[in-house]
Design a protein around this motif. Structure first.
Motif, mmCIF file in Angstrom:
data_model
loop_
_atom_site.group_PDB
_atom_site.id
_atom_site.type_symbol
_atom_site.label_atom_id
_atom_site.label_comp_id
_atom_site.label_asym_id
_atom_site.label_seq_id
_atom_site.Cartn_x
_atom_site.Cartn_y
_atom_site.Cartn_z
ATOM 1 N N GLU A 33 0.856 -1.163 -0.116
ATOM 2 C CA GLU A 33 0.039 0.156 -0.020
ATOM 3 C C GLU A 33 0.909 1.079 0.027
ATOM 4 O OE1 GLU A 33 -2.962 2.263 3.161
ATOM 5 O OE2 GLU A 33 -3.498 -0.029 2.609
ATOM 6 N N PRO A 34 1.320 2.006 -1.169
ATOM 7 C CA PRO A 34 1.916 2.950 -1.190
ATOM 8 C C PRO A 34 1.174 4.237 -1.249
ATOM 9 C CG PRO A 34 1.721 2.080 -3.388
ATOM 10 C CD PRO A 34 1.041 1.249 -2.438
ATOM 11 N N HIS A 35 1.775 5.463 -0.290
ATOM 12 C CA HIS A 35 1.268 6.567 -0.330
ATOM 13 C C HIS A 35 2.383 7.619 -0.773
ATOM 14 C CE1 HIS A 35 -2.465 5.261 1.943
ATOM 15 N NE2 HIS A 35 -1.764 4.468 2.492
ATOM 16 N N PHE A 36 1.938 8.352 -1.475
ATOM 17 C CA PHE A 36 2.908 9.658 -2.142
ATOM 18 C C PHE A 36 2.508 10.977 -1.837
ATOM 19 C CE2 PHE A 36 3.607 6.020 -5.062
ATOM 20 C CZ PHE A 36 5.046 6.047 -5.104
ATOM 21 N N ARG A 37 3.545 11.880 -1.185
ATOM 22 C CA ARG A 37 3.412 13.184 -1.071
ATOM 23 C C ARG A 37 4.173 13.779 -1.987
ATOM 24 N NH1 ARG A 37 3.762 14.574 5.068
ATOM 25 N NH2 ARG A 37 3.215 16.739 4.449
ATOM 26 N N LEU A 38 3.716 14.451 -3.089
ATOM 27 C CA LEU A 38 4.488 15.064 -4.038
ATOM 28 C C LEU A 38 4.010 16.421 -4.371
ATOM 29 C CD1 LEU A 38 4.245 12.076 -6.839
ATOM 30 C CD2 LEU A 38 5.906 12.465 -4.814
ATOM 31 N N SER A 39 4.907 17.487 -4.814
ATOM 32 C CA SER A 39 4.646 18.667 -5.179
ATOM 33 C C SER A 39 3.958 18.387 -6.589
ATOM 34 C CB SER A 39 5.917 19.486 -5.286
ATOM 35 O OG SER A 39 7.014 19.043 -6.183
ATOM 36 N N GLU A 40 3.324 19.651 -7.030
ATOM 37 C CA GLU A 40 2.664 19.769 -8.325
ATOM 38 C C GLU A 40 3.694 19.457 -9.531
ATOM 39 O OE1 GLU A 40 -0.392 19.714 -9.049
ATOM 40 O OE2 GLU A 40 -0.831 19.757 -6.693
ATOM 41 N N GLN A 41 5.089 19.913 -9.437
ATOM 42 C CA GLN A 41 5.961 19.804 -10.247
ATOM 43 C C GLN A 41 6.350 18.321 -10.581
ATOM 44 O OE1 GLN A 41 6.113 21.853 -7.642
ATOM 45 N NE2 GLN A 41 7.205 23.753 -8.429
ATOM 46 N N ALA A 42 6.168 17.443 -9.647
ATOM 47 C CA ALA A 42 6.700 15.907 -9.996
ATOM 48 C C ALA A 42 5.120 14.982 -9.712
ATOM 49 C CB ALA A 42 7.246 15.693 -8.354
ATOM 50 N N ARG A 43 3.997 15.516 -10.065
ATOM 51 C CA ARG A 43 2.971 14.746 -10.189
ATOM 52 C C ARG A 43 3.006 13.836 -11.222
ATOM 53 N NH1 ARG A 43 0.387 13.864 -5.373
ATOM 54 N NH2 ARG A 43 -0.046 15.723 -4.384
ATOM 55 N N GLU A 44 3.569 14.183 -12.273
ATOM 56 C CA GLU A 44 3.467 13.335 -13.462
ATOM 57 C C GLU A 44 4.509 12.109 -13.400
ATOM 58 O OE1 GLU A 44 5.905 14.957 -17.014
ATOM 59 O OE2 GLU A 44 4.650 16.625 -15.993
ATOM 60 N N ILE A 45 5.254 11.981 -12.664
ATOM 61 C CA ILE A 45 6.263 10.837 -12.334
ATOM 62 C C ILE A 45 5.650 9.787 -11.275
ATOM 63 C CG2 ILE A 45 8.275 12.245 -12.969
ATOM 64 C CD1 ILE A 45 9.084 12.131 -10.138
ATOM 65 N N GLU A 46 4.313 10.067 -11.044
ATOM 66 C CA GLU A 46 3.891 8.942 -10.023
ATOM 67 C C GLU A 46 3.680 7.493 -10.286
ATOM 68 O OE1 GLU A 46 -0.135 8.716 -6.661
ATOM 69 O OE2 GLU A 46 1.060 10.556 -7.432
ATOM 70 N N PRO A 47 3.128 7.531 -11.593
ATOM 71 C CA PRO A 47 3.107 6.073 -12.033
ATOM 72 C C PRO A 47 4.392 5.473 -12.314
ATOM 73 C CG PRO A 47 1.790 7.657 -13.706
ATOM 74 C CD PRO A 47 2.705 8.597 -12.589
ATOM 75 N N GLY A 48 5.457 6.099 -12.576
ATOM 76 C CA GLY A 48 6.924 5.586 -12.600
ATOM 77 C C GLY A 48 7.255 5.072 -11.287
ATOM 78 N N LEU A 49 7.027 6.027 -10.241
ATOM 79 C CA LEU A 49 7.357 5.509 -9.036
ATOM 80 C C LEU A 49 6.544 4.390 -8.403
ATOM 81 C CD1 LEU A 49 7.371 9.361 -7.545
ATOM 82 C CD2 LEU A 49 9.170 8.097 -8.137
ATOM 83 N N ARG A 50 5.265 4.216 -8.793
ATOM 84 C CA ARG A 50 4.356 3.098 -8.351
ATOM 85 C C ARG A 50 5.206 1.784 -8.897
ATOM 86 N NH1 ARG A 50 -0.305 4.005 -5.573
ATOM 87 N NH2 ARG A 50 -0.708 6.361 -5.312
ATOM 88 N N GLU A 51 5.351 1.887 -10.269
ATOM 89 C CA GLU A 51 5.996 0.806 -10.864
ATOM 90 C C GLU A 51 7.328 0.482 -10.412
ATOM 91 O OE1 GLU A 51 6.359 -2.200 -13.361
ATOM 92 O OE2 GLU A 51 4.661 -1.140 -13.313
ATOM 93 N N VAL A 52 8.204 1.362 -9.828
ATOM 94 C CA VAL A 52 9.340 0.961 -9.144
ATOM 95 C C VAL A 52 8.947 0.059 -7.845
ATOM 96 C CG1 VAL A 52 11.200 1.640 -7.817
ATOM 97 C CG2 VAL A 52 10.875 2.918 -10.025
ATOM 98 N N LEU A 53 8.051 0.688 -7.153
ATOM 99 C CA LEU A 53 7.596 -0.173 -5.840
ATOM 100 C C LEU A 53 7.071 -1.551 -6.267
ATOM 101 C CD1 LEU A 53 5.793 2.790 -3.970
ATOM 102 C CD2 LEU A 53 8.040 1.425 -3.278
ATOM 103 N N ARG A 54 6.416 -1.566 -7.274
ATOM 104 C CA ARG A 54 5.790 -2.970 -7.592
ATOM 105 C C ARG A 54 6.712 -3.995 -7.893
ATOM 106 N NH1 ARG A 54 1.248 -0.047 -9.755
ATOM 107 N NH2 ARG A 54 2.480 0.177 -11.795
#
Length: 287
Positions: A33-54
């Protein structure tokens, strides 16, 4: 390799465009269960971050916090000349209607929507650095989880050895306990001078022996102990299987307790359940 689900990682990056800091905390959870706290400038990389976790993790509640600070040189303000001309035209029209309408504050003009614009910043280097730093943080997190997992494995193995010793002790004294119980019953019959049919007496003794027979429970305890040890050496997520094996171990300990014929056997069953519960509590934190 046995891994814990509790860990912390921190990675900091400093570049010409600014700085970023990743802080990642992991605690035990039934699923990933991942939870992200990102600034607006970094929102678009969230899918890539989730893939790294998976790819890297299978269980745990993962809290990922990114603090991003862009350098002032990357955040430029520009005038939208077209919008500014539109505002000037409007002011000119107002002047034809009102006296002294031309005393307009320039700062008020700049606050008009659309007059000032943020110059579009190239965030590609920032995103690339954030992804790379995130992977470094996850590697750091995994290393910490594995170090703690090695300690948890040793904890479980120590308790398993204690359970094996307890089972061995029970096996050693069980024949004497059964014979003593049998003789106790015969003595009571003799004292009562009861005359029973020999065949009926033999049947009752067989039934009594079956009730006191815990060989199957002891064999299953040994089997489960070996399976726990094999599971601890497996790769990937093993926590759920270990939790299931703890349930099976506890089931056999309960059955052993229900068949107890003296205080010593009861105490052994209690000792087994204490050791199993100690393992179960720690296994809740294994990935």
């Amino acid at each position: 390799m046995t891994s814990s689900m509790t860990a912390f990682a921190r990675v900091q990056v400093q570049e010409d465009w600014g700085s970023l800091v990743w802080e990642i905390r992991s605690v035990n959870h039934r699923y990933l269960e991942p939870h992200f706290r990102l600034s607006e400038q970094a929102r678009e990389i969230e899918p890539g971050l989730r893939e790294v976790l998976r790819r890297q993790l299978s269980r745990g509640k993962i809290e990922c916090n990114l603090r991003l600070q862009l350098a002032e040189s990357t955040q430029k303000l520009t005038l939208n000349e077209a919008a500014l001309e539109g505002v000037q035209s409007a002011v000119n029209q107002v002047e034809t209607w009102f006296i002294n309408a031309s005393g307009v504050d320039p700062l008020e003009i700049l606050r008009w929507p659309g007059v000032m614009e943020n110059e579009e910043t190239n965030l590609a280097p920032v995103h690339a650095a954030a992804l790379k730093a995130f992977e470094e943080a996850i590697t750091q997190l995994i290393n910490m989880r594995q170090r703690e997992g090695a300690e948890l494995k040793q904890f479980v193995l120590t308790r398993l050895n204690s359970i094996s010793e307890e089972v061995g002790t029970i096996r050693g004294v069980l024949p004497e306990l059964i014979e003593a119980q049998r003789q106790k019953i015969l003595d009571r019959l003799e004292e009562a001078k009861a005359e029973l049919d020999p065949e009926r007496l033999e049947q009752e003794m067989i039934i009594l022996a079956q009730k006191m027979d815990v060989d199957e429970e002891l064999d299953r305890l040994d089997t489960h102990i070996q399976e726990v040890k094999r599971t601890l050496d497996k790769k990937g997520g093993i926590g759920r299987r270990l939790d299931f094996l703890m349930q099976e171990l506890n089931r056999e300990a309960n059955t052993l307790s229900s068949k107890s014929i003296n205080a010593g056997l009861t105490q052994s069953a209690v000792n087994l359940k204490v050791l199993i519960e100690q393992m179960r509590e720690q296994i809740q934190n294994i990935e």
